[in-house]
Design a protein around this motif. Sequence first.
Motif, PDB file in Angstrom:
ATOM      1  N   ASP A 121      -0.006  -9.207   2.662  1.00 33.34           N
ATOM      2  CA  ASP A 121       0.371  -8.055   2.853  1.00 33.34           C
ATOM      3  C   ASP A 121      -0.477  -7.334   2.018  1.00 33.34           C
ATOM      4  OD1 ASP A 121       1.558  -7.532   0.347  1.00 33.34           O
ATOM      5  OD2 ASP A 121       3.607  -8.211   1.024  1.00 33.34           O
ATOM      6  N   GLU A 161      -5.567  -9.370   3.503  1.00 34.92           N
ATOM      7  CA  GLU A 161      -4.978  -7.977   4.030  1.00 34.92           C
ATOM      8  C   GLU A 161      -5.748  -7.528   5.132  1.00 34.92           C
ATOM      9  OE1 GLU A 161      -6.212  -4.378   1.370  1.00 34.92           O
ATOM     10  OE2 GLU A 161      -5.092  -5.914   0.175  1.00 34.92           O
ATOM     11  N   VAL A 163      -6.900  -5.451   7.902  1.00 37.27           N
ATOM     12  CA  VAL A 163      -6.064  -4.355   8.569  1.00 37.27           C
ATOM     13  C   VAL A 163      -5.959  -4.689   9.995  1.00 37.27           C
ATOM     14  CG1 VAL A 163      -6.187  -1.931   9.049  1.00 37.27           C
ATOM     15  CG2 VAL A 163      -6.767  -2.606   6.767  1.00 37.27           C
ATOM     16  N   ASN A 164      -7.166  -5.287  10.644  1.00 36.79           N
ATOM     17  CA  ASN A 164      -7.069  -5.310  12.095  1.00 36.79           C
ATOM     18  C   ASN A 164      -6.082  -6.539  12.561  1.00 36.79           C
ATOM     19  OD1 ASN A 164      -8.869  -7.213  11.113  1.00 36.79           O
ATOM     20  ND2 ASN A 164     -10.054  -7.184  13.158  1.00 36.79           N
ATOM     21  N   ARG A 165      -5.511  -7.253  11.766  1.00 41.68           N
ATOM     22  CA  ARG A 165      -4.809  -8.627  11.836  1.00 41.68           C
ATOM     23  C   ARG A 165      -3.382  -8.282  11.113  1.00 41.68           C
ATOM     24  NH1 ARG A 165      -7.468 -13.141  12.781  1.00 41.68           N
ATOM     25  NH2 ARG A 165      -5.357 -13.872  13.399  1.00 41.68           N
ATOM     26  N   GLN A 166      -2.986  -7.230  10.721  1.00 38.47           N
ATOM     27  CA  GLN A 166      -1.678  -7.047   9.785  1.00 38.47           C
ATOM     28  C   GLN A 166      -0.932  -6.821  11.206  1.00 38.47           C
ATOM     29  OE1 GLN A 166      -1.482  -3.765   7.220  1.00 38.47           O
ATOM     30  NE2 GLN A 166      -3.354  -4.678   6.210  1.00 38.47           N
ATOM     31  N   GLN A 168       2.483  -5.353  10.678  1.00 38.02           N
ATOM     32  CA  GLN A 168       3.248  -4.304  10.105  1.00 38.02           C
ATOM     33  C   GLN A 168       2.015  -3.579   9.524  1.00 38.02           C
ATOM     34  OE1 GLN A 168       6.021  -3.254  11.255  1.00 38.02           O
ATOM     35  NE2 GLN A 168       6.561  -5.077  12.322  1.00 38.02           N
ATOM     36  N   ARG A 169       1.266  -2.616  10.167  1.00 35.60           N
ATOM     37  CA  ARG A 169       0.287  -1.994   9.621  1.00 35.60           C
ATOM     38  C   ARG A 169       0.440  -1.219   8.387  1.00 35.60           C
ATOM     39  NH1 ARG A 169      -4.668  -0.047  11.750  1.00 35.60           N
ATOM     40  NH2 ARG A 169      -4.595  -2.045  13.290  1.00 35.60           N
ATOM     41  N   GLY A 170       0.005  -1.789   7.148  1.00 34.75           N
ATOM     42  CA  GLY A 170       0.140  -1.076   5.633  1.00 34.75           C
ATOM     43  C   GLY A 170       1.459  -1.274   5.094  1.00 34.75           C
ATOM     44  N   LYS A 171       2.453  -2.332   5.632  1.00 34.66           N
ATOM     45  CA  LYS A 171       3.627  -2.643   5.236  1.00 34.66           C
ATOM     46  C   LYS A 171       3.289  -3.726   4.090  1.00 34.66           C
ATOM     47  CE  LYS A 171       5.779   0.209   7.615  1.00 34.66           C
ATOM     48  NZ  LYS A 171       6.234   1.849   6.995  1.00 34.66           N
ATOM     49  N   ASN A 179       3.627  -9.654   7.923  1.00 31.77           N
ATOM     50  CA  ASN A 179       2.403  -9.974   7.249  1.00 31.77           C
ATOM     51  C   ASN A 179       1.938 -11.072   6.477  1.00 31.77           C
ATOM     52  OD1 ASN A 179       1.527  -7.232   8.574  1.00 31.77           O
ATOM     53  ND2 ASN A 179       2.024  -6.264   6.714  1.00 31.77           N
TER      54      ASN A 179
END
Length: 204
Positions: A121, A161, A163-166, A168-171, A179
């Motif tokens: 994450d 981390e 971003v395009n594979r998270q 829950q984006r940003g969590k 994540n």
Amino acid sequence: MLNSTFRWTAGPLAVAAIALGGCTHYVKQADFDSAIAELRANDQKQQQQLDSLTQDMQQRFAKYDAQIAQMGGRVRLDTAAHFAFNDASLRDQDKPLLDDFAKVISQHYPDAVITVEGFADPAGSASYNRRLGERRAKAVRDYLVQEGLSADHLRAVSYGEAVNRQVQRGKSREAGAANRRVTLVVDFAGQSGTATAPAGTTTG
């Protein structure tokens, strides 16, 4: 759940056709037709293998909370394992799925090349999360080797981390549990020596 990483492509067929077509002055039409037919048969066989593995995985892993998808000549098992915050220890509850995965691959697809993708994450720095993702990927890779898969056919890759594979984006922390995971990708090319890690990732 699964997305397999055997890197077969339709590209060789097109490339061969261009290569052979470019030298038709020297290649007999019968030889050209034979080469193209062989390439097409090989592509068809690989697609059948891919379809068979996807169906097999969907049946065997229906009882687990995992997603199986076929993408670009690969089968991805997402997610194979989750991890506690800031931890790379494999959980006991994830081992049955990994046990079943190892059995399917060793019994039916022993030449498959498996990429173990580790994720984190976004709580830490990007560099720290890459290292943490790598530790998680290695933990799963080592367990699969312990369960009988060939170390030569397994590689660990960290996306940190990304971003395009998270999921829950940003969590992060409690909200970002999804994540912190490892995904397994089966590649059907069977050419472990040619597998390369995506830019910005780490392997080991």
